[in-house]
Design an enzyme around this catalytic site. Structure first.
Site, PDB file in Angstrom:
ATOM      1  N   LYS A 123       0.705  -1.161  -0.009  1.00  0.00           N
ATOM      2  CA  LYS A 123       0.076  -0.039  -0.083  1.00  0.00           C
ATOM      3  C   LYS A 123       0.847   1.135   0.035  1.00  0.00           C
ATOM      4  CE  LYS A 123      -3.824   2.128   2.422  1.00  0.00           C
ATOM      5  NZ  LYS A 123      -4.953   2.061   3.239  1.00  0.00           N
ATOM      6  N   ASP A 228     -14.118   5.160  10.521  1.00  0.00           N
ATOM      7  CA  ASP A 228     -14.642   5.069   9.137  1.00  0.00           C
ATOM      8  C   ASP A 228     -14.931   3.672   8.727  1.00  0.00           C
ATOM      9  OD1 ASP A 228     -14.714   6.239   6.383  1.00  0.00           O
ATOM     10  OD2 ASP A 228     -12.612   6.158   6.032  1.00  0.00           O
TER      11      ASP A 228
HETATM   12  N1  LIG Z   1      -4.605  -6.447   2.678  1.00  0.00           N
HETATM   13  C1  LIG Z   1      -5.426  -6.355   1.426  1.00  0.00           C
HETATM   14  N2  LIG Z   1      -5.590  -7.555   0.882  1.00  0.00           N
HETATM   15  C2  LIG Z   1      -6.531  -7.535  -0.100  1.00  0.00           C
HETATM   16  N3  LIG Z   1      -7.130  -6.567  -0.698  1.00  0.00           N
HETATM   17  C3  LIG Z   1      -6.634  -5.224  -0.284  1.00  0.00           C
HETATM   18  C4  LIG Z   1      -5.839  -5.145   0.915  1.00  0.00           C
HETATM   19  N4  LIG Z   1      -5.754  -3.993   1.396  1.00  0.00           N
HETATM   20  C5  LIG Z   1      -6.521  -3.188   0.387  1.00  0.00           C
HETATM   21  N5  LIG Z   1      -7.173  -3.879  -0.555  1.00  0.00           N
HETATM   22  C6  LIG Z   1      -7.971  -3.626  -1.677  1.00  0.00           C
HETATM   23  O1  LIG Z   1      -7.623  -2.066  -1.992  1.00  0.00           O
HETATM   24  C7  LIG Z   1      -8.703  -1.471  -1.790  1.00  0.00           C
HETATM   25  C8  LIG Z   1      -8.379  -0.118  -1.347  1.00  0.00           C
HETATM   26  O2  LIG Z   1      -7.845  -0.190   0.102  1.00  0.00           O
HETATM   27  P1  LIG Z   1      -7.773   0.785   1.062  1.00  0.00           P
HETATM   28  O3  LIG Z   1      -9.134   0.901   1.363  1.00  0.00           O
HETATM   29  O4  LIG Z   1      -6.703   0.464   2.232  1.00  0.00           O
HETATM   30  O5  LIG Z   1      -7.138   1.860   0.313  1.00  0.00           O
HETATM   31  P2  LIG Z   1      -7.620   3.548   0.434  1.00  0.00           P
HETATM   32  O6  LIG Z   1      -6.694   4.760  -0.277  1.00  0.00           O
HETATM   33  O7  LIG Z   1      -7.599   3.990   2.093  1.00  0.00           O
HETATM   34  O8  LIG Z   1      -9.062   3.586   0.099  1.00  0.00           O
HETATM   35  P3  LIG Z   1     -10.313   4.916   0.136  1.00  0.00           P
HETATM   36  O9  LIG Z   1      -9.333   6.109   0.720  1.00  0.00           O
HETATM   37  O10 LIG Z   1     -10.703   5.060  -1.323  1.00  0.00           O
HETATM   38  O11 LIG Z   1     -11.133   4.298   1.104  1.00  0.00           O
HETATM   39  C9  LIG Z   1      -9.597  -2.195  -0.907  1.00  0.00           C
HETATM   40  O12 LIG Z   1     -10.971  -1.949  -1.327  1.00  0.00           O
HETATM   41  C10 LIG Z   1      -9.454  -3.674  -1.197  1.00  0.00           C
HETATM   42  O13 LIG Z   1     -10.147  -3.952  -2.497  1.00  0.00           O
END
Ligand SMILES: Nc1ncnc2c1ncn2[C@@H]1O[C@H](COP(=O)(O)OP(=O)(O)OP(=O)(O)O)[C@@H](O)[C@H]1O
Length: 392
Positions: A123, A228
């Site tokens: 990430k 959230d």
């Molecule tokens: N550990 C993981 N395993 C599988 N899929 C994941 C994982 N982490 C994230 N994802 C996928 O990536 C997407 C985005 O992840 P995350 O919610 O952490 O990002 P974000 O940038 O915080 O998103 P937002 O700000 O739009 O809510 C998730 O909806 C999921 O589908």
């Protein structure tokens, strides 16, 4: 200028060293003067360093910025990405990079693998991605801030997520296992499950609903409010229907001034979603804030683990002040042409302007391009190259 991931394999040890020097210089310079890059890199002969800089600029890892006082370079997101990947590669956390599986507002998610082929999730936090798009209000906000603010804030976001994930995992909360953290990135286990928002039917909505409410209460009893808790941040295993919480950017202590409000919002969010999606409404109205009985202090533990109250405040302030501005102003100010001279704020006017703006636009384009997804199908090759390349 197109970012070419293939070019990375030609980065030399000296290129890496210079890239690191630009990163170090950005800690207190918005635009790192070329002379400082030469000095920090510790490489003999300025011309060699200049060659490295131009190699790095060509692949979008640094971008040239000219302002009224001096010429210099800034690290792009692409540059920071490569530095983080290089660190993961050296620590053997990541060997290859595969497909992008998620694009959040403020992050990119990739599937990666280590040398054994085990799949994981990378990430990459990208705070300021939106505010960075030349919104005047944000430029004003960022002008007098910690230099390289986007970099610093993204790093804080990664630190925060890693610290919370670690504490939560150690206390048996259903979250991915945190595996590594460097700069603005974290590596965690890949959860093979679907986001709740993609699920149209459940065998037993009441069971999952109860589990989620129980989780909200359990978080609170351990001193934490998610803040959230919604269908985007909850993955559900298809076979067991067990939930896994993947994202907690707003997590705060139950002692936080807004804790009650966040708690109630989390509960309402799940209630509303279950009603709308599964036509499910529970018999009782709870849980309520008054039901919370604190039995643990994970909020205190997380602070002790390396994400301090001061850092939490800084990040919260950024989220509060910058994020709403971006939503309001993004479209209107998109042509502002915004960030090249925030270091001094004086380069506007006279002869400098025309030339300065051209450079600004150029560097801005470079930054935009560097922000494009840069690791895709070529990722494995890229990491192969990184694995063999040392910074020093
Ligand atoms: N550990 C993981 N395993 C599988 N899929 C994941 C994982 N982490 C994230 N994802 C996928 O990536 C997407 C985005 O992840 P995350 O919610 O952490 O990002 P974000 O940038 O915080 O998103 P937002 O700000 O739009 O809510 C998730 O909806 C999921 O589908």
């Amino acid at each position: 200028m197109k970012l070419d991931t293939h070019a990375i394999r030609y980065l030399t040890g000296e290129d890496w060293r210079v890239l690191t020097a630009v990163e170090m210089g950005s800690k207190n310079h918005e635009v790192v003067p070329t002379t400082l890059i030469v000095q920090i890199s510790g490489l003999r002969g300025g011309s060699g360093v200049n060659k490295c800089i131009s190699n790095l600029a060509k692949v979008g890892l640094v971008a040239r910025v000219k302002n009224a006082k001096y010429d210099g370079y800034r690290l792009t997101y692409g540059g920071l990405d490569y530095l983080a990947l290089n660190t993961f590669s050296k620590r053997k956390s990541v060997y290859s990079v595969g497909n992008q599986i998620g694009v959040g507002k403020e992050s990119d998610i990739y599937v990666v693998a280590d040398e054994t082929g085990a799949r994981k999730v990378l990430k990459i936090h990208r705070l300021g991605r939106i505010s960075f798009r030349t919104v005047k209000a944000n430029r004003d906000y960022l002008r007098n801030r910690h230099s390289g603010s986007w970099m610093y804030m993204s790093r804080l976001a990664a630190l925060k997520e890693y610290a919370f994930m670690k504490i939560l995992h150690e206390n048996n909360f259903p979250v991915p296992v945190p595996l590594d953290q460097a700069r603005h990135c974290i590596v965690m286990t890949l959860i093979e499950a679907f986001p709740l928002r993609q699920i149209s039917t459940l065998t037993s909505p009441s069971t999952l609903y109860a589990k989620l409410m129980e989780l909200i209460l359990r978080f609170a009893s351990q001193g934490l409010i998610h803040g959230d808790f919604n269908e985007f941040n909850i993955l559900v295993h298809e076979d067991t229907q067990e939930p896994v919480i993947i994202d907690f950017p707003q997590m705060v202590s139950v002692d936080h001034a807004n804790a009650k409000e966040y708690f109630e919002r989390d509960v309402k969010c799940i209630k509303d979603f279950f009603k709308k999606r599964f036509r499910y409404t529970a018999d009782d109205d709870g849980p309520f804030w008054g039901d919370v009985r604190r039995v643990g202090k994970l909020d205190v533990l997380v602070e002790a683990s390396g994400f301090s109250k001061k850092q939490a405040k800084e990040l919260e302030k950024y989220m509060k002040e910058v994020a709403p501005l971006t939503d309001d102003n993004e479209a209107g100010d998109a042509t502002e042409g915004g960030e090249g001279t925030e270091d001094d704020g004086e380069g506007e006017g006279g002869e400098e302007e025309e030339e300065g703006d051209g450079e600004e636009e150029e560097s801005e384009r470079a930054i935009e391009e560097a922000r494009e997804p840069m690791i895709g199908e070529d990722g494995k090759e890229l990491l192969d190259a990184l694995g063999n390349t040392r910074i020093s």
